[in-house]
Every structure is written in structure tokens, then in C-alpha cells.
Scaffold this motif. Sequence first.
Motif, PDB file in Angstrom:
ATOM      1  N   LEU A   1       0.855  -1.188   0.000  1.00 24.09           N
ATOM      2  CA  LEU A   1       0.000   0.000   0.000  1.00 24.09           C
ATOM      3  C   LEU A   1       0.884   1.229   0.000  1.00 24.09           C
ATOM      4  CD1 LEU A   1      -1.721   2.447   1.253  1.00 24.09           C
ATOM      5  CD2 LEU A   1      -3.033   0.784  -0.014  1.00 24.09           C
TER       6      LEU A   1
ATOM      7  N   CYS B   1      -3.139  -3.855   6.360  1.00 20.85           N
ATOM      8  CA  CYS B   1      -3.592  -2.484   6.121  1.00 20.85           C
ATOM      9  C   CYS B   1      -4.852  -2.200   6.932  1.00 20.85           C
ATOM     10  CB  CYS B   1      -3.864  -2.291   4.632  1.00 20.85           C
ATOM     11  SG  CYS B   1      -4.390  -0.619   4.215  1.00 20.85           S
ATOM     12  N   GLY B   2      -4.942  -0.985   7.484  1.00 22.81           N
ATOM     13  CA  GLY B   2      -6.134  -0.580   8.240  1.00 22.81           C
ATOM     14  C   GLY B   2      -7.398  -0.618   7.392  1.00 22.81           C
TER      15      GLY B   2
ATOM     16  N   MET C   1      -0.313   1.419   8.474  1.00 22.90           N
ATOM     17  CA  MET C   1      -0.032   2.838   8.185  1.00 22.90           C
ATOM     18  C   MET C   1       1.057   3.410   9.083  1.00 22.90           C
ATOM     19  SD  MET C   1      -2.715   2.405  10.280  1.00 22.90           S
ATOM     20  CE  MET C   1      -2.974   2.805  12.017  1.00 22.90           C
TER      21      MET C   1
ATOM     22  N   TYR D   1      -7.255   7.310   8.712  1.00 20.08           N
ATOM     23  CA  TYR D   1      -6.999   6.329   9.780  1.00 20.08           C
ATOM     24  C   TYR D   1      -7.759   6.671  11.058  1.00 20.08           C
ATOM     25  CZ  TYR D   1      -3.739   4.952   6.303  1.00 20.08           C
ATOM     26  OH  TYR D   1      -3.216   4.575   5.098  1.00 20.08           O
TER      27      TYR D   1
HETATM   28 MO   LIG Z   1      -2.681   0.830   4.956  1.00 23.90          MO
END
Ligand SMILES: [Mo]
Length: 378
Positions: A65, A111-112, A219, A244
Motif C-alpha cells: 500500500l 492495512c487498516g 499505516m 486512519y
Molecule cells: Mo494501509
Amino acid sequence: MDPHASDRPIEPEFLDDLPAVGDGSGLSHDPLFHIEELQLAFRNRGMPLEALRYPITPTGLHYLLTHFDIPYGDAASWRLSVGGLVRRPLAFSLDDLKARPTVSMPVTMECGGNGRALFEPRSLSQPWLLEAIGTAEWTGTPLRGVLEEAGVADAAVELVFTGIDWGIQGGVVQPYQRSLTGEEAMREEVLLAWGMNGEPLQPQHGAPLRLVVPGWFGMTSVKWLATIEAVAEPFEGYQMINTYRYTQTADDIGDPVTLLRPRALMIPPGIPDFASRLRVVQRGPVTLTGRAWAGRPGVARVEVSADGGATWRDATLEEPVGRHAWRGWSCEWDAAPGDHTLLVRATDGDGNTQPLEQEWNYQGMGNNMVQRVPVRVV
Ligand SMILES: [Mo]
Ligand SMILES: Nc1nc2c(c(=O)[nH]1)N[C@H]1C(S)=C(S)[C@@H](COP(=O)(O)O)O[C@H]1N2
């Protein structure tokens, strides 16, 4: 301070009318995907779920990402500067860092936004289904030692980590930047990493230097890391305040996305139908396998359902691949002819279980609702 300031290309007054994606609400109710989502999906690949069979994800199968462009990071001239509220501002070459105590550790990164495209409506961003995951063996030096050498002042409350990659998000020209509290940054597992799976970092994973923060969503693990700054106030950069966050609207501040949530995934059994990806499985005994992770509390339990969630059976757990990495699970299933939906769910050491339906949020963050795998047994 910023050695890459010359890379900053644009003054904000030219950014008044950047093109919007979709209707401009940031959401899509349309089951068809926008071309911009496709464009992001090609840049940011996921890990095909059959790669769950590897305890350490081969580098080319690990998810990616990157918000902006993959910048060129020159290993020979790279400098990591550590400044702000420190007693001794320092600059490290890659060789300086490599001469420090070195550790390698498997870390599961996610990934969030994993699961984002499964929300309805979905947030217009990278359209992850379930594949924004990977477990690499990262090699680097503990951040803690570097911070101790610089002597972070008592007045500092956070460390700000800045990559050299610049772009525009939400109309704001920015380098990619994230912060951590002093307490989190000083945890022994946080690494300044130059290696991945026994090789130097590849460009797309942050070469030549990145942060790796086990237990947090991805992130936090800033790639192409050039600057660490100790600051007196909580950092309010774009990637802390505007993204986020678990929010209900575009303007709502909500709560920050921080630690990983529990999740188990299954290697889809049998063989896929090319376009629909429906799984076709031979009748009889099938061993279902996959991996599960849960950040800090660890995975306590994995359960499998072969009847769409009506009944659940405990899976057998393997030892975790590392303290900060996923663990394998397996479960026998006697496949009877017909169409079935297989489900798998993890429970963490604090008793949190993956939900069957996840509470919606505007940015499509932290969607750890259970995986559903439709299969046709023949
Ligand atoms: Mo991410
Ligand atoms: N400099 C920089 N670091 C970054 C990003 C980025 O766009 N720029 N993306 C972050 C996000 S959102 C994730 S999920 C992870 C992904 O790491 P990977 O691409 O190595 O899997 O990197 C993080 N670090």
C-alpha cells in the motif's frame, strides 16, 4: 532539516478544483467499481489467499500500500536524521545503522483498510476485500537504541516519522507522515528496518529504510523513512487526523485506528472457477487450513463453520510464527455434495471475536468481519 524539501513540487493555491471520484461524497453505493478504484488496486496489490500456506510470505506475494508514488531511495547517500526535542540531533547513514545491534523478526502486517470494499456503502479508496496482509521477516535495529542515543527530551510527547514520498490527499500537499507516542516508539519490537526476507528492502516496500511497528495496522510502519522528530504536542498531520480514523462522516474526528484487530483467513479449498472465483471441491474429507493473527493479545481460538455460521467447530492451532506474527490453523471438514458457505473466525487473548457483520465506518477501516467462502461440492 528536511533534506528532500526540493522534492516539494506544488503550492497549495493551484489545488482548488482537483477531480473528485464518484459523486464527491467519498462513498459509493454502486456495486460496480470506479476506474479510479481499479487504478489504485493495480498499484497496491494484495496477497492471494493461497499464499497463506507460507509461514513467511515470499516478498513478491506480500501486500502493498503506497499512497503516492514509489520514490527512489538511494542506499549509498541515505541519511536518517533524528532531531527536534532531543539532546543530540543525529544523522545516520545506512552503514551506521547496520553497525548497531541487529535483529530479524517475523511480523504480520495488515492495512487498516483491509475489508473496506465489503462495507455497504464503501469508501472510495483502495478497494481491499481481504487480501491486504502479509508476514515478512524484517531485519533492522531497534528504534529504541537510536532514540536513547539522541536523548529524547522529557518535553517530547511524540515522535514524528517522515518518508520522502510526497503527494496530495484531501487537497493537502504532504509527505507521508505518521507519529507514535514516546511509550509506543520505545517498545523493544519497533524496528528501523533495511531488510525483508533476508534481502535488502525492495523499492515498493520502503527501500532503503522503513519503520516496522509490530501490532499496529500498517499505516504506522512508515516507508522511505528519512526523518524522526521529537515534538512537544500530539502531531496533527493529515495521516493522523484526516485518515486512519473510525468515523461516521467526512468531518467527524472519531477515534484513531491503532492496533490490529483479530482475524482468521482460510485458503479457499478446491479449485477456482476463473472469473467468479467460486470454489469447486471434491466430496469427502477436506482439511481446511489458514492463518490467524490478533496483534498484541495474540490469537486464543479459531473456529470454523461449514453451515453459514449456524454451528462452529474449534480448529487446531499451530504455534505462532513469531511473537508478532500469525499462527496456522487447520480443521477437518467432511464435504457433502451441494453448495455451502465456509466461515472462519478468530478470538484474541482478550476475548474479542471477529463479528459476523462489522459496524460501518466512513473510511472503511478495521473491517474484520468473518470471511465467507462459497464452495460447490461435487
Ligand atoms: Mo494501509
Ligand atoms: N512513506 C510511506 N509509508 C507508508 C505508506 C505510504 O504510502 N508512504 N503506506 C502505509 C500503509 S497505509 C501501509 S498499509 C503500509 C504497507 O506496507 P507495504 O507496502 O510494505 O506492505 O505502509 C505504510 N507506510
